[in-house]
Design a protein around this motif. Structure first.
Motif, PDB file in Angstrom:
ATOM      1  N   ARG A  88       0.866  -1.179   0.000  1.00 11.52           N
ATOM      2  CA  ARG A  88       0.000   0.000   0.000  1.00 11.52           C
ATOM      3  C   ARG A  88       0.902   1.228   0.000  1.00 11.52           C
ATOM      4  N   VAL A  89       0.723   2.072  -1.015  1.00 13.16           N
ATOM      5  CA  VAL A  89       1.620   3.208  -1.197  1.00 13.16           C
ATOM      6  C   VAL A  89       0.815   4.498  -1.251  1.00 13.16           C
ATOM      7  N   VAL A  90       1.223   5.474  -0.469  1.00 17.30           N
ATOM      8  CA  VAL A  90       0.658   6.820  -0.531  1.00 17.30           C
ATOM      9  C   VAL A  90       1.623   7.686  -1.324  1.00 17.30           C
ATOM     10  N   VAL A  91       1.126   8.280  -2.405  1.00 17.50           N
ATOM     11  CA  VAL A  91       1.918   9.187  -3.232  1.00 17.50           C
ATOM     12  C   VAL A  91       1.462  10.606  -2.939  1.00 17.50           C
ATOM     13  N   VAL A  92       2.389  11.469  -2.519  1.00 15.47           N
ATOM     14  CA  VAL A  92       2.065  12.841  -2.133  1.00 15.47           C
ATOM     15  C   VAL A  92       2.610  13.802  -3.170  1.00 15.47           C
ATOM     16  N   GLY A  93       1.720  14.611  -3.769  1.00 14.53           N
ATOM     17  CA  GLY A  93       2.173  15.635  -4.700  1.00 14.53           C
ATOM     18  C   GLY A  93       1.269  15.766  -5.903  1.00 14.53           C
ATOM     19  N   GLY A  94       0.885  17.013  -6.212  1.00 16.09           N
ATOM     20  CA  GLY A  94      -0.064  17.255  -7.293  1.00 16.09           C
ATOM     21  C   GLY A  94       0.544  17.779  -8.568  1.00 16.09           C
TER      22      GLY A  94
END
Length: 352
Positions: free
Chosen positions: A166-172
């Motif tokens: 499970r990976v959270v990717v931060v950044g728009g």
């Protein structure tokens, strides 16, 4: 031993090579000091699936068109590395790889460049170190409490490193969208994409050619005293390259708002919701790598060095190239760095 040259270029990536091309045309004696062990700049370290936004012919440095890559409309990072290595060799640019510059100081009428391989006394310096070596990590509550893996864009390579996780990717921005798309399309990773504000996709038919035209139009408007068009930033944040478009259209690229904090086992939002995570990938951008210029004491309170074009206002013998629009419109791109590199070389020739 102290070497003497007209100009030292710090950094041998795309900006440093463009500077070298134009310094050669000005018949100046120069050297390029590059910390990397081989040609290619930051392109050597990109993730496996990365491709340019533009076709090869619209991604070229001055004097040499990038050749097309067989089977690809938009070349991959490896093709860019090969192009930069060929460019360096074709123009016989005096690049010294594996040479890290630690400091630039004033010494009389010269600038003294202190590298780990020796000293260089120059009449002018072009700093072209870019941003890749200075990734930015935001001060998010609980970041130190998270027990999973944390990495920045600079460390990401492929979904294979996260199979079954499970990976959270931060950044728009582009790197956040492309990383989230890369993981989601793989199908073996549970992805949560988190952005500070709702993602803003550019129109699907926009690519690097359009972005360069928009940046050029903004530069002309500002030079002519007309209203600021807002440039690329006014159009959106994310180029809809094919993988991003595919993930978005498949419903796999839906962003959640920024979480309030990290906990040991994942991210928590202000409304009490929670997302478990084995890893967090921070696609949160970079800062200019300017530590070597600290002895010159040129930074403003905001951290940037004030410039007129590429020339540092507090030190006319110093030019900054390729760090973003503040050192020349689109100067952080392959196609955009040529003009400010030419301007910097001409200004240095006139000064000397």
């Amino acid at each position: 031993m102290t070497h003497r040259v007209d100009v030292v270029v710090v950094g041998g990536g795309q900006a440093g090579l463009a500077a070298g091309y134009h310094l050669r045309r000005q018949n100046l004696d120069f050297t390029v000091l590059d910390a990397g062990p081989a040609p290619g700049g930051a392109w050597q370290h990109m993730w496996d699936s990365l491709h340019l936004f533009s076709p090869a012919e619209h991604s070229s440095l001055p004097g040499r068109l990038m050749p097309a890559q067989a089977g690809e409309i938009y070349p991959d990072a490896g093709h860019v590395v090969d192009y930069l290595a060929d460019y360096e060799k074709r123009y016989d640019l005096p690049v010294q790889h594996g040479t890290r510059v630690n400091a630039v100081r004033r010494e009389g009428e010269s600038l003294l460049v202190e590298a780990d391989t020796g000293l260089w006394r120059a009449r002018a310096v072009i700093s072209a170190t870019g941003t890749w070596s200075r990734p930015f990590l935001p001060a998010v509550p609980g970041r130190s409490a998270f027990t999973g893996r944390q990495l920045h864009t600079v460390n990401y390579r492929s979904p294979a490193d996260f199979t079954g996780q499970r990976v959270v990717v931060v950044g728009g921005g582009n790197s956040g969208a492309q990383t989230a798309a890369d993981l989601a399309l793989d199908g073996q990773v549970e992805v949560t994409w988190v952005t500070q504000r709702p993602p803003q996709f550019l129109a699907d038919d926009f690519d690097g050619r359009t972005l360069f035209d928009v940046a050029t139009a903004r530069r002309r408007a500002l030079e002519e005293g007309r209203r600021d068009t807002g440039g690329v930033a006014s159009l959106g944040d994310i180029v809809a390259v094919p993988p991003v478009r595919a993930a978005r259209d498949a419903g796999l690229l839906v962003a959640k708002p920024m979480f309030a904090r990290l906990a040991a086992d994942g991210a928590r939002w202000a409304d009490g919701s929670h997302s478990g995570a084995d890893a967090v990938i921070w696609c949160t951008g970079f800062r200019p790598a300017l530590a070597h210029l600290a002895p010159l004491n040129l930074r403003s309170a905001r951290g940037h060095i004030p410039t007129d074009g590429t020339r540092a206002l507090g030190e006319p013998r110093l030019h900054l190239l390729g760090y973003g629009d503040w050192t020349g419109p689109a100067s952080a791109t392959l196609i955009g760095v040529g003009r400010p590199a030419r301007d910097a070389a001409q200004a240095i020739a006139q000064l000397l």
